[in-house]
Scaffold this motif. Structure first.
Motif, PDB file in Angstrom:
ATOM      1  N   ASP A  90      -7.536  -6.430 -10.625  1.00 25.61           N
ATOM      2  CA  ASP A  90      -7.435  -6.950  -9.272  1.00 25.61           C
ATOM      3  C   ASP A  90      -7.808  -5.826  -8.308  1.00 25.61           C
ATOM      4  N   PRO A  91      -8.094  -6.153  -7.045  1.00 26.91           N
ATOM      5  CA  PRO A  91      -8.486  -5.118  -6.081  1.00 26.91           C
ATOM      6  C   PRO A  91      -7.326  -4.200  -5.705  1.00 26.91           C
ATOM      7  N   VAL A  92      -7.673  -3.018  -5.232  1.00 25.91           N
ATOM      8  CA  VAL A  92      -6.673  -2.025  -4.839  1.00 25.91           C
ATOM      9  C   VAL A  92      -5.755  -2.563  -3.742  1.00 25.91           C
ATOM     10  N   GLU A  93      -6.303  -3.336  -2.801  1.00 25.92           N
ATOM     11  CA  GLU A  93      -5.446  -3.847  -1.723  1.00 25.92           C
ATOM     12  C   GLU A  93      -4.329  -4.741  -2.274  1.00 25.92           C
ATOM     13  N   ASP A  94      -4.594  -5.460  -3.364  1.00 26.96           N
ATOM     14  CA  ASP A  94      -3.532  -6.245  -4.000  1.00 26.96           C
ATOM     15  C   ASP A  94      -2.494  -5.337  -4.658  1.00 26.96           C
ATOM     16  N   HIS A  95      -2.959  -4.241  -5.233  1.00 23.82           N
ATOM     17  CA  HIS A  95      -2.035  -3.277  -5.852  1.00 23.82           C
ATOM     18  C   HIS A  95      -1.020  -2.767  -4.824  1.00 23.82           C
ATOM     19  N   HIS A  96      -1.504  -2.443  -3.626  1.00 23.84           N
ATOM     20  CA  HIS A  96      -0.607  -1.933  -2.595  1.00 23.84           C
ATOM     21  C   HIS A  96       0.478  -2.957  -2.265  1.00 23.84           C
ATOM     22  N   ASP A 116     -14.484 -14.256 -10.945  1.00 24.50           N
ATOM     23  CA  ASP A 116     -13.704 -15.039  -9.987  1.00 24.50           C
ATOM     24  C   ASP A 116     -12.799 -16.047 -10.697  1.00 24.50           C
ATOM     25  N   GLY A 117     -11.640 -16.277 -10.105  1.00 24.02           N
ATOM     26  CA  GLY A 117     -10.739 -17.314 -10.602  1.00 24.02           C
ATOM     27  C   GLY A 117     -10.133 -17.033 -11.955  1.00 24.02           C
ATOM     28  N   ARG A 118     -10.087 -15.785 -12.347  1.00 24.49           N
ATOM     29  CA  ARG A 118      -9.535 -15.454 -13.664  1.00 24.49           C
ATOM     30  C   ARG A 118      -8.010 -15.500 -13.629  1.00 24.49           C
TER      31      ARG A 118
END
Length: 217
Positions: free
Chosen positions: A72-78, A119-121
């Motif tokens: 997932d993207p880093v912004e989601d990690h935060h 996408d959509g995984r």
């Protein structure tokens, strides 16, 4: 191609919650523990990331850095980090790699190289992104373990294995089943009896091919 013990861990550049890193440079002269996750905001992984956050000092004592990765993207990690701290009370202070294009998951053979859909995984689509890699100062894979999504990882076992890896890299010994710090160790077959006595003192001959000594150091 599958990654095997003593293969060079693939190098990569990636965005993380601590900024961009070049993996081999980030490892430096110590050990690294790379552990992966199939998706952010998943229940088992949330407990694991929090557990590791509480063990940073234990790994640091062993000259080992921790780094997580999720597809997932880093912004989601935060955003995920606040859930992790809320649940476990531990603040994630180690970097978490963002891998939304699956580049690193495929590089480490956790997903097929021919996988193209990003996408959509769902977590089930990424179920095999559940591996732990211990990587040495020589940038070689020292250990790899893969867990099912429903089984939380035992990071005390990762610490125990790391202790063994570091000990056996320094001395010509191996560790037996269920070995713990301070227990007897095995003299490797490459060491002659005379060399064993010189290095370790007297040994116990348990079998013709198995000699044990007190843990060195």
């Amino acid at each position: 191609m599958a990654l095997r013990i003593n293969d060079i861990a693939p190098d990569f550049t990636a965005d993380t919650t601590e900024g961009q890193i070049s993996f081999h440079d980030w490892i430096g002269d110590g050990y690294a523990v790379l552990f992966s996750h199939p998706k952010d905001f998943t229940p088992v992984c949330t407990t694991e990331l929090g557990q590791m956050a509480g063990m940073v000092d234990e790994f640091a004592k062993r000259d080992a850095k921790i780094i997580g990765i999720s597809v997932d993207p880093v912004e989601d990690h935060h955003k995920w980090k606040s859930d992790i701290q809320s649940l476990t009370g531990n603040q994630v202070s180690y970097p978490m790699i963002g891998d939304p294009d699956l580049k690193i998951a495929k590089l480490y053979d956790m997903l097929p190289a021919e996988e193209t859909r990003t996408d959509g995984r769902t977590p089930a689509d990424n179920a095999t992104v559940r591996s732990v890699f211990v990587i040495g100062p020589d940038k070689k894979v020292k250990l790899s373990l893969t867990y099912p999504m429903t089984t939380g990882r035992n990071f005390d076992e990762i610490l125990r294995a790391l202790d063994s890896i570091r000990l056996t890299a320094q001395h010509k010994v191996a560790t037996p089943a269920n070995w713990q710090q301070g227990a007897d160790v095995i003299v490797t077959p490459a060491v002659s009896d005379d060399e064993a006595r010189e290095k370790f003192g007297e040994f116990e001959q348990r079998l013709p091919y198995l000699r044990t000594v007190k843990q060195p150091g």
